[in-house]
Enzyme design. Structure first.
Site, PDB file in Angstrom:
ATOM      1  N   ARG A  26       0.864  -1.202   0.000  1.00 25.92           N
ATOM      2  CA  ARG A  26       0.000   0.000   0.000  1.00 25.92           C
ATOM      3  C   ARG A  26       0.892   1.241   0.000  1.00 25.92           C
ATOM      4  O   ARG A  26       1.652   1.471   0.948  1.00 25.92           O
ATOM      5  CB  ARG A  26      -0.908  -0.008   1.227  1.00 25.92           C
ATOM      6  CG  ARG A  26      -1.957   1.095   1.252  1.00 25.92           C
ATOM      7  CD  ARG A  26      -2.991   0.817   2.322  1.00 25.92           C
ATOM      8  NE  ARG A  26      -3.979   1.868   2.447  1.00 25.92           N
ATOM      9  CZ  ARG A  26      -4.168   2.615   3.537  1.00 25.92           C
ATOM     10  NH1 ARG A  26      -3.436   2.391   4.620  1.00 25.92           N
ATOM     11  NH2 ARG A  26      -5.083   3.549   3.566  1.00 25.92           N
ATOM     12  N   PHE A  76       1.647  10.736   1.695  1.00 26.28           N
ATOM     13  CA  PHE A  76       1.073  10.212   2.934  1.00 26.28           C
ATOM     14  C   PHE A  76       2.003   9.177   3.562  1.00 26.28           C
ATOM     15  O   PHE A  76       2.682   9.473   4.546  1.00 26.28           O
ATOM     16  CB  PHE A  76      -0.302   9.623   2.666  1.00 26.28           C
ATOM     17  CG  PHE A  76      -1.013   9.148   3.906  1.00 26.28           C
ATOM     18  CD1 PHE A  76      -0.845   9.792   5.111  1.00 26.28           C
ATOM     19  CD2 PHE A  76      -1.863   8.040   3.856  1.00 26.28           C
ATOM     20  CE1 PHE A  76      -1.494   9.353   6.265  1.00 26.28           C
ATOM     21  CE2 PHE A  76      -2.523   7.597   4.993  1.00 26.28           C
ATOM     22  CZ  PHE A  76      -2.331   8.255   6.190  1.00 26.28           C
ATOM     23  N   GLN A  81       3.368   1.355   3.176  1.00 29.26           N
ATOM     24  CA  GLN A  81       2.995   0.345   4.170  1.00 29.26           C
ATOM     25  C   GLN A  81       3.439  -1.047   3.712  1.00 29.26           C
ATOM     26  O   GLN A  81       3.376  -1.379   2.525  1.00 29.26           O
ATOM     27  CB  GLN A  81       1.479   0.363   4.382  1.00 29.26           C
ATOM     28  CG  GLN A  81       0.978  -0.589   5.462  1.00 29.26           C
ATOM     29  CD  GLN A  81      -0.507  -0.407   5.732  1.00 29.26           C
ATOM     30  OE1 GLN A  81      -1.040   0.667   5.524  1.00 29.26           O
ATOM     31  NE2 GLN A  81      -1.160  -1.466   6.186  1.00 29.26           N
ATOM     32  N   ASN A 108      -2.943  -0.697  11.963  1.00 31.43           N
ATOM     33  CA  ASN A 108      -3.921  -1.469  12.726  1.00 31.43           C
ATOM     34  C   ASN A 108      -5.296  -1.335  12.108  1.00 31.43           C
ATOM     35  O   ASN A 108      -5.499  -0.569  11.162  1.00 31.43           O
ATOM     36  CB  ASN A 108      -3.918  -1.043  14.200  1.00 31.43           C
ATOM     37  CG  ASN A 108      -4.237   0.438  14.377  1.00 31.43           C
ATOM     38  OD1 ASN A 108      -5.104   0.984  13.707  1.00 31.43           O
ATOM     39  ND2 ASN A 108      -3.521   1.089  15.291  1.00 31.43           N
ATOM     40  N   PHE A 129       4.052   1.098   8.822  1.00 35.07           N
ATOM     41  CA  PHE A 129       4.159   2.050   7.714  1.00 35.07           C
ATOM     42  C   PHE A 129       5.148   3.147   8.076  1.00 35.07           C
ATOM     43  O   PHE A 129       5.484   3.362   9.259  1.00 35.07           O
ATOM     44  CB  PHE A 129       2.791   2.651   7.352  1.00 35.07           C
ATOM     45  CG  PHE A 129       2.135   3.447   8.462  1.00 35.07           C
ATOM     46  CD1 PHE A 129       2.363   4.807   8.592  1.00 35.07           C
ATOM     47  CD2 PHE A 129       1.277   2.830   9.372  1.00 35.07           C
ATOM     48  CE1 PHE A 129       1.761   5.541   9.597  1.00 35.07           C
ATOM     49  CE2 PHE A 129       0.666   3.551  10.390  1.00 35.07           C
ATOM     50  CZ  PHE A 129       0.911   4.911  10.493  1.00 35.07           C
ATOM     51  N   LEU A 179      -3.020  11.164  12.672  1.00 36.18           N
ATOM     52  CA  LEU A 179      -2.742   9.791  13.104  1.00 36.18           C
ATOM     53  C   LEU A 179      -2.329   9.704  14.568  1.00 36.18           C
ATOM     54  O   LEU A 179      -2.245   8.604  15.115  1.00 36.18           O
ATOM     55  CB  LEU A 179      -1.633   9.186  12.230  1.00 36.18           C
ATOM     56  CG  LEU A 179      -1.906   9.149  10.720  1.00 36.18           C
ATOM     57  CD1 LEU A 179      -0.746   8.500   9.996  1.00 36.18           C
ATOM     58  CD2 LEU A 179      -3.206   8.415  10.419  1.00 36.18           C
ATOM     59  N   HIS A 219      -2.247   5.500  16.063  1.00 39.73           N
ATOM     60  CA  HIS A 219      -1.225   4.531  15.671  1.00 39.73           C
ATOM     61  C   HIS A 219       0.029   4.749  16.513  1.00 39.73           C
ATOM     62  O   HIS A 219       0.418   5.890  16.764  1.00 39.73           O
ATOM     63  CB  HIS A 219      -0.885   4.670  14.184  1.00 39.73           C
ATOM     64  CG  HIS A 219      -2.039   4.404  13.269  1.00 39.73           C
ATOM     65  ND1 HIS A 219      -2.318   3.163  12.753  1.00 39.73           N
ATOM     66  CD2 HIS A 219      -3.008   5.238  12.796  1.00 39.73           C
ATOM     67  CE1 HIS A 219      -3.385   3.226  11.989  1.00 39.73           C
ATOM     68  NE2 HIS A 219      -3.841   4.481  12.006  1.00 39.73           N
TER      69      HIS A 219
END
Length: 688
Positions: free
Chosen positions: A578, A583, A586, A625, A636, A645, A649
């Site tokens: 991903r 951004f 991952q 998660n 990531f 975030l 996370h």
């Protein structure tokens, strides 16, 4: 024959009657047969849509369209009884001509570029017109810095006072500087020569000071100093040959101790405010009364100088614009007020109270993260308590290491060189406001989480770094607008420029310069907190190496899971499944689709949130998660700050080298599911 004559007479009579009707109908008026009165007829100007005539057709008037015509607007106006309603003028939006040129001469970076240290909490910062920056801390230390074409350089360090510095003032031409301290000392410095030229021991505790000095008037260089416990302001011969604690004059225009004091050379007038919120103007020359001949009012009742007293508050600071036509005050009620100096009228009031901040947080689309906003609000309440404590008791007049008073820098608002813009600090950052259009142009430092900026100083000169260069080279020097700031409970001062900070992955010293050795207590605390060395991990990928530093002490369980997987070869050959540009990237899923992976314990484990570890920069290593406490094996790396975030996370590491590899992975083309079209894999992992 008689029949022909009768027929001819009847035809002429019929033709004449119809022609008369048509003519009178066309003129819009018909003569009445009974009263001889004139009546209106309505013209039928609409042509038949069904007729198939040529493109230019005259309107046909029907005899049946008889009735009153619509009166004209003039006739209606003449028949209206009463005065005509006034037409409200349209309000023009205020604009500032050449606004872009003014804005381009101001700092615009979202993050501070550099920060430098003192050994204790900073309380003062100011910029001189001679291209020097002066900073002071609550332990009495004073530092001089030279403004360079880019950045600053350290020049000299003084232990000016034994205790806290109460105020610092500089002359308009930037040649002389004065400091007053809680140790009842007054120190005078020659800025260009970096030398202390005079020191005076005062019989009282000073609160603030200001130079009453015009460039070129060497015969009159007076320093005004206020008493922290009385309403007196004392005037001293600052640069005279004699060193005496006896003042030249004593001014008592206030009924309470003076908190802020400034001299306006454009009007040769002083302005000051006291603890009760009263603002007073007084002449810089004896008998020190109101200089009504240079102002636009004779009585204070004609002004807004009672504004603070009406609101039952007082001013933290008072700053003049460069041309002397305006001054700005930051009140203890968190309102910023701008006054016109000549009239004493308030031109703008900006409410930055906590209630307003709460409402903006609820209504604004660009709101802060709720966790971050709550932390900032708690910091604001702590700041209010600190100001209340400072009002209740003055700092100690003698050094007391066991019970040192922790001072909060008084917040201020500063004008740019044009006087059209105002900068001031809030809990959401430093706001730049256009005083003409009354719009917030930008907010500096909004993404900075750990700093609550308070006191500001703006530099907008052209510095070449060498005064000996020809004047032409100095005029062609590139401007480097810089905003210097001090923050609450911070032993650093910060620089906002038109440049963003360097990328942390470059391996440089970083934006926080450690130019001071921390105190012994701070060193011991840091040694206890970081006694365990952070582990380092290197991800060897198909596009290069990524070097990671892990926070094993702050997030022990997350790091244990990650390191164990690395040592066991769990991540070898896994895809970066991903990738989202601007951004993050991952990986860590054996299935390669984001639905697999487990921890070393075979089940999900809990989050480990640490306030100091945030998604505040690119290269942040964090756990992926599916909700709270659902950590497994996926992780990531961010490619830019991601405040949203935080608290969701677990941050457990940073990229300290190889950020270019992260950027290269980020640039790989992806499909609609954000999966790279070309496989990017982790070859193997090295743990140090």
């Amino acid at each position: 024959s008689p029949f022909f004559f009768f027929f001819f007479f009847f035809f002429c009579h019929f033709t004449t009657s119809n022609l008369l009707v048509f003519v009178m109908a066309d003129s819009g008026q018909v003569q009445s047969s009974q009263g001889g009165k004139r009546k209106h007829r309505e013209r039928d100007s609409a042509s038949s849509s069904s007729s198939s005539s040529t493109s230019s057709v005259s309107p046909v008037v029907s005899c049946s369209s008889v009735g009153p015509a619509r009166p004209s607007d003039e006739e209606l106006a003449a028949e209206t009884i009463g005065p005509a309603a006034p037409i409200a003028p349209r309000k023009r939006k205020k604009t500032l001509q050449f606004e872009k040129l003014y804005v381009d001469a101001l700092p615009n970076a979202a993050m501070y570029e550099k920060s430098y240290m003192h050994q204790d909490v900073l309380t003062h910062v100011l910029v001189t017109s001679s291209d020097y920056v002066v900073t002071g801390s609550q332990d009495g230390h004073l530092k001089f810095w030279k403004k360079m074409p880019q950045g600053i350089e350290f020049v000299k360090h003084f232990r000016a006072h034994l205790t806290a510095i109460m105020d610092v003032a500089v002359t308009v031409d930037g040649l002389y500087l004065a400091t007053v301290g809680a140790d009842r000392g007054l120190k005078l410095f020659d800025v260009i020569a970096f030398d202390m030229v005079k020191m005076i021991e005062l019989p009282y505790t000073p609160r603030c000071c200001a130079w009453i000095y015009r460039p070129g008037e060497t015969e009159r260089t007076v320093l005004a100093v206020s008493d922290a416990e009385s309403n007196a302001v004392y005037l001293y011969d600052a640069l005279g040959s004699e060193v005496s604690a006896e003042p030249l004059y004593t001014v008592s225009v206030h009924s309470a101790p003076v908190r802020t004091l400034a001299y306006n050379p454009a009007y040769d007038c002083c302005v000051s405010s006291d603890e009760r919120g009263l603002i007073e103007y007084w002449s810089a020359r004896a008998p020190f009364d109101l200089p009504a001949d240079r102002l636009q009012f004779r009585y204070k009742s004609e002004t807004d100088l009672y504004e603070f007293a009406k609101c039952q508050t007082s001013a933290h600071s008072l700053e003049l614009s460069r041309d002397g036509e305006q001054f700005a005050c930051v009140g203890r009620d968190r309102c910023v007020r701008v006054f016109r100096f000549a009239s004493g009228r308030m031109s703008l009031k900006i409410d930055e109270s906590l209630a307003v901040q709460h409402r903006q947080q609820k209504e604004s689309a660009n709101k802060l993260d709720s966790l971050d906003f709550g932390r900032r609000m708690a910091n604001e309440k702590d700041l209010d308590k600190r100001f209340v404590a400072q009002d209740a008791a003055l700092p100690p007049s003698k050094p007391d290491p066991d019970n040192r008073a922790r001072l909060a820098p008084p917040p201020n608002a500063v004008f740019d060189e044009s006087g059209h813009f105002l900068l001031y600090a809030t809990l959401t950052g430093i706001k730049l406001v256009n005083l003409i259009t009354r719009r917030v142009i930008r907010t500096l430092g909004r993404v900075e989480h750990g700093e609550r900026f308070l006191r500001l100083a703006l530099y907008q000169g052209r510095c070449v770094g060498d005064a000996a260069l020809p004047g032409e080279l100095q005029m062609n020097a590139e401007p480097d607008p810089t905003l210097f700031c001090v923050a609450f409970k911070k032993s650093r001062f910060y620089m906002f420029t038109r440049r963003e900070p360097a990328d942390p992955s470059d391996g440089g010293p970083g934006r926080d310069v450690f130019n001071e050795r921390p105190p012994a207590a701070a060193r011991a605390k840091a040694l206890a907190q970081h006694s365990e060395v952070h582990s380092q991990v290197t991800l060897h990928t198909t596009l290069g190496d990524i070097h990671l530093k892990l926070f094993t002490k702050e997030t022990p369980k997350t790091c244990e899971n990650f390191i164990t997987h690395c040592k066991n070869g769990y991540y070898n050959g896994l895809l970066f499944h991903r990738v989202i540009r601007n951004f993050m990237i991952q990986t860590g899923d054996p299935r390669g689709d984001g639905t697999g992976g487990e921890s070393i314990w075979g089940h999900d484990f809990e989050d480990e949130f640490v306030k100091s570890l945030r998604h505040d920069r690119a290269g942040t290593l964090s756990m992926a998660n599916a909700g709270p406490n659902t950590n497994g094996s996926q992780f990531f790396i961010t490619t830019q700050p991601a405040d949203n975030l935080d608290g969701k996370h677990t941050v457990f590491g940073r990229v300290f080298k190889g950020m270019e590899t992260v950027k290269n992975i980020e640039k790989v083309p992806t499909d609609k599911t954000d999966k790279p079209r070309t496989d990017v894999k982790i070859l193997n992992v090295t743990v140090k």
